[in-house]
Write a protein that holds these residues in place. Structure first.
Motif, PDB file in Angstrom:
ATOM      1  N   PRO A   1       0.837  -1.204   0.000  1.00  0.00           N
ATOM      2  CA  PRO A   1       0.000   0.000   0.000  1.00  0.00           C
ATOM      3  C   PRO A   1       0.873   1.256   0.000  1.00  0.00           C
ATOM      4  N   ARG A   2       1.390   1.599  -1.176  1.00  0.00           N
ATOM      5  CA  ARG A   2       2.364   2.695  -1.237  1.00  0.00           C
ATOM      6  C   ARG A   2       2.162   3.548  -2.492  1.00  0.00           C
ATOM      7  N   VAL A   3       0.982   4.082  -2.625  1.00  0.00           N
ATOM      8  CA  VAL A   3       0.651   4.862  -3.813  1.00  0.00           C
ATOM      9  C   VAL A   3       1.531   6.095  -3.957  1.00  0.00           C
ATOM     10  N   GLU A   4       2.109   6.553  -2.832  1.00  0.00           N
ATOM     11  CA  GLU A   4       2.916   7.777  -2.885  1.00  0.00           C
ATOM     12  C   GLU A   4       4.168   7.614  -3.741  1.00  0.00           C
TER      13      GLU A   4
ATOM     14  N   GLU B   1       3.658  -0.343 -10.867  1.00  0.00           N
ATOM     15  CA  GLU B   1       3.809   1.092 -10.639  1.00  0.00           C
ATOM     16  C   GLU B   1       4.350   1.787 -11.891  1.00  0.00           C
TER      17      GLU B   1
ATOM     18  N   ALA C   1      -7.811   2.194  -3.012  1.00  0.00           N
ATOM     19  CA  ALA C   1      -7.259   3.324  -2.280  1.00  0.00           C
ATOM     20  C   ALA C   1      -5.760   3.490  -2.480  1.00  0.00           C
ATOM     21  N   TRP C   2      -5.010   2.390  -2.355  1.00  0.00           N
ATOM     22  CA  TRP C   2      -3.551   2.495  -2.454  1.00  0.00           C
ATOM     23  C   TRP C   2      -3.004   1.933  -3.758  1.00  0.00           C
ATOM     24  N   ASP C   3      -3.877   1.641  -4.711  1.00  0.00           N
ATOM     25  CA  ASP C   3      -3.424   1.168  -6.017  1.00  0.00           C
ATOM     26  C   ASP C   3      -2.711   2.294  -6.758  1.00  0.00           C
ATOM     27  N   SER C   4      -1.735   1.923  -7.579  1.00  0.00           N
ATOM     28  CA  SER C   4      -0.965   2.926  -8.323  1.00  0.00           C
ATOM     29  C   SER C   4      -1.854   3.815  -9.180  1.00  0.00           C
TER      30      SER C   4
ATOM     31  N   ASN D   1      -4.579   5.051  -8.477  1.00  0.00           N
ATOM     32  CA  ASN D   1      -5.326   6.043  -7.711  1.00  0.00           C
ATOM     33  C   ASN D   1      -4.602   7.376  -7.614  1.00  0.00           C
ATOM     34  N   THR D   2      -3.488   7.489  -8.316  1.00  0.00           N
ATOM     35  CA  THR D   2      -2.833   8.784  -8.481  1.00  0.00           C
ATOM     36  C   THR D   2      -3.603   9.657  -9.467  1.00  0.00           C
TER      37      THR D   2
ATOM     38  N   VAL E   1     -11.459  -0.629   0.900  1.00  0.00           N
ATOM     39  CA  VAL E   1     -10.292  -0.350   0.068  1.00  0.00           C
ATOM     40  C   VAL E   1     -10.724   0.143  -1.320  1.00  0.00           C
TER      41      VAL E   1
END
Length: 450
Positions: A25-28, A130, A157-160, A162-163, A192
């Motif tokens: 969970p690291r969309v950032e 990603e 929510a944290w999927d790539s 979702n940017t 999620v």
């Protein structure tokens, strides 16, 4: 070097990365690369699609209807069946090899920079998915497209993906899948997936279980989004069999669209069509202006969805479906009963190891006269013997086969030897891709030849 060789080199470089099943969970991390690229995903409107099953078909329907309106489209789906360029479509066609190579050249310096930052922070490098997401967003900006239809890779929510801020969020049916990453309950998974609903956006959803619907309503309320649910604000009002597909009638939020031809089989695809029409109404009609029925008809009539109840062979009939979880297998079984007039089905079945093979077999068991157990060509495949054991436990006739070629040959021979028999190949997107390639190579549409 040819454009195809350049594109294949990009794919080879992506494959050196952590694969699609490696999810954090690291969309950032994806957001950081996109920021350095000046946020290409903000240069076009976005329809963002999630759910457990039906995401790809619904996405393809939305894209086709949008394109029928004269808008230039991008479509990002996963996984691919035969070649990775299928995942990034521009105006209804796989992205050009040259465009892949050019987009990769554009992002590569920033990939190196972010990888270095991640390494310094003790984090893993950017992953396959990603980077594929970034590649798609850049390619769509370069095209340029007016609207991008983006399918979530996993969750929401944290999927790539979702940017991207979806103008419209689309939520297909939510069921149990990827429980190890998304949660053990429908409510947790819905939480999620609801993360793709953005402030002020419009969300349209398929019929959901109460616990999933509660999560979607809660998210919409939190961010001030509008939420419409199939059966309440819009929905399917009728569907019937037609040659090569079905006729569907849809009540949208702004208008009615009767007797639309959809060249896909199954009640689930009719429901997906209603969801797609509601999504395009929200995007183009702002919910209060109906779409032109003839344009909607043109868009739906041109839809294809490879690997989803796709006809591969005749005499005997062979269909392929990428049903890879119990929910998908249930929809497949219902569609085979509803849309095809055969007495006996031979099921060629191969499943990946992280899927609920027992659940898939259980859903298909009432339909299957014979199971031809095999394994997809993947390191993650379950052994054919496991599939065979599960089928035998259901009291089914079973044979075990080392690969799809052997299993398909046995199944086609079995079907050709009897009256009113047909074959369905299912259990995995990987297996579906193999089947499509094999059917073309062996020309299954010429009929069985011993």
């Amino acid at each position: 070097m040819t454009d195809q060789a350049r594109a294949d080199a990009v794919y080879a470089a992506l494959l050196q990365r952590q694969g699609e099943q490696w999810v954090q969970p690291r969309v950032e991390r994806t957001r950081r690369v996109l920021e350095l690229l000046d946020d290409p995903q903000r240069t076009y409107r976005v329809v963002h699609v999630t759910g457990t099953n039906g995401k790809t078909s619904t996405s393809r329907m939305i894209e086709s209807i949008v394109r029928a309106h004269g808008l230039r489209t991008g479509l990002f789906t996963s996984p691919h069946l035969e070649r990775f360029t299928e995942r990034i479509m521009v105006d209804g066609e796989p992205i050009a090899d040259a465009a892949v190579a050019e987009a990769w050249e554009e992002i590569s310096p920033f990939v190196d920079l972010v990888d270095a930052e991640l390494d310094a922070a003790g984090d893993a490098p950017l992953t396959f998915f990603e980077l594929l997401t970034v590649l798609a967003f850049v390619a769509f900006a370069d095209a340029p497209v007016d609207v991008a239809v983006i399918e979530v890779g996993m969750g929401g929510a944290w999927d790539s993906t979702n940017t991207a801020d979806g103008d419209v969020a689309v939520i297909g049916p939510i069921d149990l899948d990827h429980a190890d990453r998304l949660g053990d309950t429908i409510a947790e998974i819905a939480e999620v997936k609801s993360g793709i609903i953005k402030p002020g956006a419009v969300a349209v959803s398929a019929v959901q279980r109460p616990e999933a619907l509660a999560a979607l309503r809660r998210r919409a309320d939190e961010v001030g989004a509008t939420l419409a649910i199939s059966g309440e604000g819009f929905g399917l009002t009728g569907h019937s069999l037609a040659v090569g597909g079905q006729q569907v009638s849809v009540r949208g939020r702004a208008g009615d669209y009767p007797e639309l031809y959809l060249p896909l089989y199954g009640a689930h695809q009719a429901e997906n069509a209603a969801l797609a029409v509601a999504a395009v109404e929200a995007l183009i009609g702002a919910d209060d202006q109906p779409l032109h029925p003839e344009v909607v008809a043109d868009g739906l009539g041109a839809v294809t969805s490879p690997g989803r109840l796709q006809l591969l062979g005749v005499a005997p009939t062979v269909l392929v479906d990428s049903a890879h979880n119990p929910h998908g297998a249930r929809a497949l079984a219902a569609a085979l009963r509803e849309s095809f007039d055969f007495d006996s089905w031979g099921i060629v079945l191969g499943v990946l190891g992280d899927k609920d093979a027992a659940g898939i077999v259980a859903e298909l068991a009432p339909l299957a006269a014979h199971v031809f157990a095999t394994a997809p060509d993947s390191e993650r495949a379950s052994e054919a013997s496991l599939v065979a054991d599960l089928a035998e436990a259901q009291g089914l006739a079973v044979t075990e086969h080392r690969d799809l070629m052997e299993a398909a040959e046995a199944a086609r021979e079995w079907a050709a030897a009897g009256e009113r028999r047909a074959v369905a190949i299912a259990g995995s997107v990987v297996l579906a891709g193999e089947a499509i390639a094999l059917a073309a190579a062996e020309d299954w549409k010429s009929g069985w030849q011993a």
